[in-house]
Design a protein around this motif. Structure first.
Motif, PDB file in Angstrom:
ATOM      1  N   GLY A 186       0.831  -1.203   0.000  1.00  0.00           N
ATOM      2  CA  GLY A 186       0.000   0.000   0.000  1.00  0.00           C
ATOM      3  C   GLY A 186       0.859   1.243   0.000  1.00  0.00           C
ATOM      4  N   ARG A 187       0.442   2.281  -0.747  1.00  0.00           N
ATOM      5  CA  ARG A 187       1.248   3.499  -0.868  1.00  0.00           C
ATOM      6  C   ARG A 187       0.430   4.761  -0.615  1.00  0.00           C
ATOM      7  N   SER A 188      -0.770   4.601  -0.049  1.00  0.00           N
ATOM      8  CA  SER A 188      -1.574   5.772   0.299  1.00  0.00           C
ATOM      9  C   SER A 188      -0.926   6.522   1.462  1.00  0.00           C
ATOM     10  N   PHE A 219       0.236  13.290   9.709  1.00  0.00           N
ATOM     11  CA  PHE A 219       0.000  12.271   8.690  1.00  0.00           C
ATOM     12  C   PHE A 219       0.970  11.118   8.879  1.00  0.00           C
ATOM     13  N   PHE A 220       0.690  10.010   8.203  1.00  0.00           N
ATOM     14  CA  PHE A 220       1.580   8.849   8.212  1.00  0.00           C
ATOM     15  C   PHE A 220       1.418   8.104   6.894  1.00  0.00           C
ATOM     16  N   GLY A 221       2.348   7.178   6.635  1.00  0.00           N
ATOM     17  CA  GLY A 221       2.309   6.410   5.389  1.00  0.00           C
ATOM     18  C   GLY A 221       3.288   6.899   4.356  1.00  0.00           C
ATOM     19  N   GLU A 222       4.059   7.966   4.692  1.00  0.00           N
ATOM     20  CA  GLU A 222       4.964   8.549   3.693  1.00  0.00           C
ATOM     21  C   GLU A 222       6.125   7.626   3.362  1.00  0.00           C
ATOM     22  N   MET A 223       6.509   6.721   4.273  1.00  0.00           N
ATOM     23  CA  MET A 223       7.639   5.829   4.000  1.00  0.00           C
ATOM     24  C   MET A 223       7.335   4.920   2.812  1.00  0.00           C
ATOM     25  N   SER A 224       6.186   4.266   2.840  1.00  0.00           N
ATOM     26  CA  SER A 224       5.806   3.386   1.731  1.00  0.00           C
ATOM     27  C   SER A 224       5.508   4.187   0.470  1.00  0.00           C
ATOM     28  N   PHE A 225       4.932   5.380   0.637  1.00  0.00           N
ATOM     29  CA  PHE A 225       4.651   6.237  -0.528  1.00  0.00           C
ATOM     30  C   PHE A 225       5.934   6.564  -1.279  1.00  0.00           C
ATOM     31  N   LEU A 226       6.991   6.916  -0.550  1.00  0.00           N
ATOM     32  CA  LEU A 226       8.240   7.340  -1.182  1.00  0.00           C
ATOM     33  C   LEU A 226       9.085   6.180  -1.670  1.00  0.00           C
ATOM     34  N   THR A 227       9.092   5.053  -0.940  1.00  0.00           N
ATOM     35  CA  THR A 227      10.001   3.947  -1.259  1.00  0.00           C
ATOM     36  C   THR A 227       9.352   2.816  -2.031  1.00  0.00           C
ATOM     37  N   LYS A 229       8.069   0.328  -0.625  1.00  0.00           N
ATOM     38  CA  LYS A 229       8.229  -0.872   0.200  1.00  0.00           C
ATOM     39  C   LYS A 229       6.972  -1.109   1.036  1.00  0.00           C
ATOM     40  N   PRO A 230       6.765  -2.344   1.532  1.00  0.00           N
ATOM     41  CA  PRO A 230       5.604  -2.618   2.399  1.00  0.00           C
ATOM     42  C   PRO A 230       5.626  -1.728   3.635  1.00  0.00           C
ATOM     43  N   ARG A 231       4.499  -1.644   4.312  1.00  0.00           N
ATOM     44  CA  ARG A 231       4.380  -0.817   5.497  1.00  0.00           C
ATOM     45  C   ARG A 231       5.414  -1.242   6.539  1.00  0.00           C
ATOM     46  N   SER A 232       6.157  -0.265   7.074  1.00  0.00           N
ATOM     47  CA  SER A 232       7.245  -0.567   8.006  1.00  0.00           C
ATOM     48  C   SER A 232       6.767  -0.740   9.433  1.00  0.00           C
ATOM     49  N   GLY A 233       5.514  -0.428   9.698  1.00  0.00           N
ATOM     50  CA  GLY A 233       4.966  -0.592  11.038  1.00  0.00           C
ATOM     51  C   GLY A 233       3.458  -0.689  10.978  1.00  0.00           C
ATOM     52  N   SER A 234       2.871  -1.093  12.088  1.00  0.00           N
ATOM     53  CA  SER A 234       1.415  -1.137  12.198  1.00  0.00           C
ATOM     54  C   SER A 234       0.923   0.157  12.825  1.00  0.00           C
ATOM     55  N   VAL A 235      -0.318   0.532  12.501  1.00  0.00           N
ATOM     56  CA  VAL A 235      -0.932   1.738  13.054  1.00  0.00           C
ATOM     57  C   VAL A 235      -2.310   1.368  13.579  1.00  0.00           C
ATOM     58  N   ALA A 236      -2.597   1.759  14.818  1.00  0.00           N
ATOM     59  CA  ALA A 236      -3.900   1.480  15.418  1.00  0.00           C
ATOM     60  C   ALA A 236      -4.432   2.741  16.082  1.00  0.00           C
ATOM     61  N   TYR A 268      10.061  14.479   6.666  1.00  0.00           N
ATOM     62  CA  TYR A 268       9.382  13.668   7.677  1.00  0.00           C
ATOM     63  C   TYR A 268       9.861  12.224   7.612  1.00  0.00           C
ATOM     64  N   TYR A 269      10.032  11.712   6.402  1.00  0.00           N
ATOM     65  CA  TYR A 269      10.490  10.328   6.225  1.00  0.00           C
ATOM     66  C   TYR A 269      11.866  10.126   6.856  1.00  0.00           C
ATOM     67  N   GLN A 270      12.795  11.034   6.581  1.00  0.00           N
ATOM     68  CA  GLN A 270      14.148  10.901   7.120  1.00  0.00           C
ATOM     69  C   GLN A 270      14.147  10.994   8.640  1.00  0.00           C
ATOM     70  N   ASP A 271      13.377  11.926   9.168  1.00  0.00           N
ATOM     71  CA  ASP A 271      13.322  12.088  10.622  1.00  0.00           C
ATOM     72  C   ASP A 271      12.721  10.858  11.296  1.00  0.00           C
ATOM     73  N   ARG A 272      11.596  10.385  10.751  1.00  0.00           N
ATOM     74  CA  ARG A 272      10.921   9.246  11.379  1.00  0.00           C
ATOM     75  C   ARG A 272      11.710   7.949  11.229  1.00  0.00           C
ATOM     76  N   SER A 273      12.327   7.726  10.063  1.00  0.00           N
ATOM     77  CA  SER A 273      13.096   6.495   9.882  1.00  0.00           C
ATOM     78  C   SER A 273      14.318   6.492  10.794  1.00  0.00           C
ATOM     79  N   GLY A 274      14.933   7.688  11.006  1.00  0.00           N
ATOM     80  CA  GLY A 274      16.068   7.779  11.917  1.00  0.00           C
ATOM     81  C   GLY A 274      15.670   7.453  13.340  1.00  0.00           C
ATOM     82  N   LYS A 275      14.534   7.996  13.794  1.00  0.00           N
ATOM     83  CA  LYS A 275      14.065   7.727  15.150  1.00  0.00           C
ATOM     84  C   LYS A 275      13.694   6.253  15.320  1.00  0.00           C
TER      85      LYS A 275
END
Length: 408
Positions: A186-188, A219-227, A229-236, A268-275
């Motif tokens: 998913g890339r939404s 917002f969230f989901g930018e990692m899969s949107f940009l790369t 790749k499958p979702r890197s984490g779950s969201v609830a 946002y992607y770089q900051d969140r992936s680093g954390k």
């Protein structure tokens, strides 16, 4: 001008509203416009289409059919407020009149909020406790305020906002319900209009690691949107949350036309992936390790081997650090006093790792995979290294240490 929607209710709480922009297919398969997570739905179950000025729902030869008022039907004209069932999922057709005056994105959000009243949404923002002024705001006005604060909307004009509005899908999730799952495709991109969600991952033993809590106007989901790749984490959802889903197709067009939007998403992607990488390292979440060793302070001597880079030659240098994360395939070392550019990605290093007794020191060569500054201190860097050459006795010692075996 009228706008039509399909409101989909799954179970007792989760509800999603899809704008009808043309022929819409419904079924269990992921290639449908609306995918239903219901085993009683056929892969390609039904379609909704516009003909002769009316919207019609039609069965596509499904096993269990379309149910209206308890009866199976093959085809029926839809009128605003009509409901039909596909398996255990209820779908309601909603038709609203657009004024055509105000900002289309905001107006669409308000229409969706109004449509939610048709479904008896019981939404509680949790803000009522903070004061009557906030509580007295109309629900649609709170949504408008949230949308206005979303970072990547700021460069967009009215026309581009309208494009996003035309493809927006509104979701309502109750507390505890899953929005996306780790590893799913998913890339939404998802925008929180109200409520909040938590992002988490799981290690190889099923233990949960909380990565972040994201609130309204974020917002969230930018990692899969940009790369891709499958979702890197779950969201609830943490509490009842209203979330807008922006499709990959519509966001891709916006990004191409507005480079500043892409810049915001990349930041946002770089900051969140680093954390995320640092959190994984700090709790020793790795492959092949049955349990963390939080009391082990494993010292590491790290020698950067000389190499030639596009910006010049990197000379050999020696550093000491502490292992924050270790697996049979590699290690993350926390190094103090070094600049980020001291370590070059793909650079080769020699490692001396001081395992506690009875294992002792092991040596290996490695290749730098990732370098990130620590969140706690800019003078500390986290260096991710993949092992490339290790002698058999050292390999055995490392494996036994990770497995917790005390006998060499």
């Amino acid at each position: 001008m009228k706008q039509s929607y399909l409101a989909v209710e799954i179970g007792s709480m989760q509800k999603t509203i899809y704008p009808l922009l043309g022929q819409t297919t419904i079924g269990r398969s992921g290639d449908n416009t609306i995918t239903l997570p219901d085993l009683t739905a056929s892969r390609n179950h039904a379609k909704v289409s516009f003909a002769d000025g009316k919207w019609v729902v039609e069965d596509l030869g499904s096993a269990n059919g379309i149910i209206v008022d308890g009866q199976r039907i093959e085809k029926v004209i839809l009128r605003s407020g009509d409901t039909f069932k596909i398996g255990g999922v209820t779908l309601r057709f909603i038709e609203k009149e657009l004024s055509g005056k105000s900002d289309q994105l905001f107006e669409t959000v308000q229409i969706l909020a109004t449509a939610s009243d048709d479904l008896d949404f019981q939404l509680s923002t949790g803000k009522e406790k903070e004061g009557q002024a906030e509580a007295s705001k109309p629900w649609s006005e709170r949504l408008r305020d949230a949308v206005a604060a979303i970072p990547f909307f700021s460069p967009l004009g009215a026309e581009d906002r309208k494009k996003l509005a035309d493809s927006a899908t509104l979701h309502v999730f109750n507390a505890g319900e899953t929005v996306i799952r780790e590893g799913d495709p998913g890339r939404s991109i998802y925008v929180i209009l109200d409520g909040k969600v938590r992002v988490f991952s799981r290690d190889h033993h099923g233990e949960e690691l909380e990565l972040a809590v994201i609130e309204a106007s974020q917002f969230f989901g930018e990692m899969s949107f940009l790369t891709g790749k499958p979702r890197s984490g779950s969201v609830a959802a943490v509490d009842t949350s209203v979330i807008v889903e922006l499709s990959y197709t519509s966001m891709r067009k916006v990004v191409k036309e507005h480079p500043t939007v892409k810049k915001v998403l990349v930041e946002y992607y770089q900051d969140r992936s680093g954390k995320t990488a640092e959190k994984h390292a700090e709790i020793e979440m790795d492959e092949g390790k049955p349990g963390p060793r939080p009391t082990d302070q494993v010292a590491v001597k790290l020698v950067v081997l000389p190499q030639t880079t596009p910006t010049g030659e990197v000379k050999a240098s020696s550093w000491t650090g502490t292992a924050m994360d270790m697996a049979e395939s590699g290690i993350v070392v926390r190094v103090s006093g070094a600049a980020k550019d001291t370590f070059q990605a793909e650079g080769e290093v020699r490692l001396e790792i001081e395992l506690p007794d009875p294992w002792g020191e092991i040596r290996t060569l490695g290749k730098i995979h990732r370098v990130k500054p620590a969140l706690s201190d800019e003078k500390i860097v986290m260096v991710g290294i993949e092992f490339s050459s290790m002698a058999e006795p050292d390999t055995r010692s490392l494996k036994e240490y990770l497995s917790g075996e005390d006998d060499l």
